[in-house]
Write a protein that holds these residues in place. Structure first.
Motif, mmCIF file in Angstrom:
data_model
loop_
_atom_site.group_PDB
_atom_site.id
_atom_site.type_symbol
_atom_site.label_atom_id
_atom_site.label_comp_id
_atom_site.label_asym_id
_atom_site.label_seq_id
_atom_site.Cartn_x
_atom_site.Cartn_y
_atom_site.Cartn_z
ATOM 1 N N UNK A 139 0.840 -1.196 0.000
ATOM 2 C CA UNK A 139 0.000 0.000 0.000
ATOM 3 C C UNK A 139 0.873 1.242 0.000
ATOM 4 N N UNK A 140 0.439 2.245 -0.754
ATOM 5 C CA UNK A 140 1.173 3.492 -0.915
ATOM 6 C C UNK A 140 0.307 4.657 -0.455
ATOM 7 N N UNK A 141 0.892 5.542 0.351
ATOM 8 C CA UNK A 141 0.231 6.785 0.734
ATOM 9 C C UNK A 141 0.875 7.925 -0.033
ATOM 10 N N UNK A 142 0.048 8.722 -0.715
ATOM 11 C CA UNK A 142 0.531 9.868 -1.478
ATOM 12 C C UNK A 142 -0.097 11.137 -0.914
ATOM 13 N N UNK A 143 0.742 12.050 -0.465
ATOM 14 C CA UNK A 143 0.262 13.334 0.027
ATOM 15 C C UNK A 143 0.544 14.417 -0.995
ATOM 16 N N UNK A 144 -0.418 15.263 -1.249
ATOM 17 C CA UNK A 144 -0.253 16.323 -2.243
ATOM 18 C C UNK A 144 -0.461 17.685 -1.605
ATOM 19 N N UNK A 145 0.000 18.721 -2.310
ATOM 20 C CA UNK A 145 0.116 20.040 -1.697
ATOM 21 C C UNK A 145 -1.215 20.726 -1.442
ATOM 22 N N UNK A 146 -2.327 20.173 -1.914
ATOM 23 C CA UNK A 146 -3.622 20.749 -1.535
ATOM 24 C C UNK A 146 -4.110 20.205 -0.195
ATOM 25 N N UNK A 147 -3.261 19.380 0.472
ATOM 26 C CA UNK A 147 -3.568 18.873 1.800
ATOM 27 C C UNK A 147 -4.270 17.538 1.831
ATOM 28 N N UNK A 148 -4.355 16.861 0.700
ATOM 29 C CA UNK A 148 -5.091 15.594 0.627
ATOM 30 C C UNK A 148 -4.135 14.402 0.653
ATOM 31 N N UNK A 149 -4.585 13.321 1.291
ATOM 32 C CA UNK A 149 -3.855 12.053 1.301
ATOM 33 C C UNK A 149 -4.685 11.018 0.559
ATOM 34 N N UNK A 168 -9.119 14.743 3.259
ATOM 35 C CA UNK A 168 -8.404 15.998 3.473
ATOM 36 C C UNK A 168 -7.689 15.904 4.813
ATOM 37 N N UNK A 169 -6.370 15.700 4.764
ATOM 38 C CA UNK A 169 -5.607 15.444 5.983
ATOM 39 C C UNK A 169 -5.096 16.708 6.643
ATOM 40 N N UNK A 170 -5.007 17.794 5.891
ATOM 41 C CA UNK A 170 -4.535 19.064 6.428
ATOM 42 C C UNK A 170 -5.261 20.187 5.703
#
Length: 283
Positions: A139-149, A168-170
């Motif tokens: 399993x891969x977790x990808x975090x992106x700059x709009x705050x979503x995982x 939305x993680x942040x």
């Protein structure tokens, strides 16, 4: 020889001196003690690093580092990397939303897929969640700059990855700073806790991945104007370390009351802390 020694001493003096500060000296606690040791270690190493090449060890041969392979990602920028602990796999993110999985033994790209983050944002963090208690597949977790995982299952499978979860993680940053507000991630498999920080907030958000539930939110003191630029988690305890844009690394203990969650602080420089890591203590 004396001129070289004087130059080395001047270089050492020019380096910023790391400082440690325990948030609650009277209470102490595992977080403060552990992080104070890290600060002492860095402080001891800095002069030695500055004198390298001019001291007694100048004649020692440097370690030999061999390049294993070069992987062309066909992108102007590689914004995140993740290396598998036991398999010859590397996961790389492009300057936008493409994620590629590489077999380093064969020097071959296995597949490429789109993460799905919106235009103007980029993937800024990749983590491989190899926890058999959580999932039965890689399993891969990808975090992106709009705050979503986004959590991808079977990311290296021939039939392509499957989106397992997304939230939305942040807090989302302002649109004008979308690409310049990277999201940082840290994983603690024993607790199935994913910590996210960055985006439009300076807080650390601890998430229970199994239930997509926010466990707690940690904040640095209000006097700090820095944003989180890097993140690390201790695998053996709940402790977290966050690097900030003001040149500080702050250690958090989620077990402490919110007002005392910052158990230690290390000043490492004047610029943003681009990476931070916690090394497990010796048995």
């Amino acid at each position: 020889a004396s001129a070289a020694a004087a130059a080395a001493a001047a270089a050492a003096a020019a380096l910023p001196t790391p400082q440690t500060r325990t948030a609650n000296p009277g209470a102490g606690g595992p977080g403060a003690a552990h992080f104070a040791q890290v600060g002492t270690l860095v402080a001891d190493m800095l002069p030695e690093a500055a004198l390298a090449g001019g001291g007694a060890g100048a004649g020692a041969a440097p370690p030999v580092i061999e390049q294993h392979c070069t992987l062309e990602n066909a992108s102007a920028r590689c914004s995140a990397l993740a290396l598998h602990a036991s398999l010859p796999l590397v996961v790389a993110a492009s300057a936008r939303e493409d994620i590629s999985v590489w077999d380093t033994a064969r020097r071959a790209r296995l597949l490429t897929f789109a993460n799905g983050n919106p235009a103007g944002s980029r993937v800024s963090a990749l983590l491989l969640l190899s926890d058999s208690a959580f999932v039965n597949a890689e399993t891969l977790a990808a975090g992106s700059s709009e705050g979503c995982v986004r959590i991808w299952r079977s990311y290296a499978a021939a039939d392509g990855p499957h989106l397992l979860s997304a939230w939305q993680a942040s807090a989302a940053p302002a649109e004008v700073s979308l690409r310049d507000s990277p999201l940082s991630l840290a994983w603690q498999p024993a607790r199935a806790t994913l910590t996210a920080a960055g985006g439009g907030s300076g807080d650390l958000c601890l998430w229970d991945v199994r239930h997509e539930a926010l466990v707690c939110r940690l904040s640095a003191p209000a006097v700090s104007a820095g944003q989180v630029t890097s993140l690390a988690a201790d695998a053996a305890s709940p402790l977290l370390a966050a690097g900030y844009s003001d040149g500080c690394v702050r250690s958090f203990d989620p077990r402490a009351p919110p007002a005392a969650a910052v158990v230690a602080q290390l000043v490492v420089g004047r610029g943003a802390v681009s990476a931070v890591s916690i090394q497990p203590a010796a048995p």
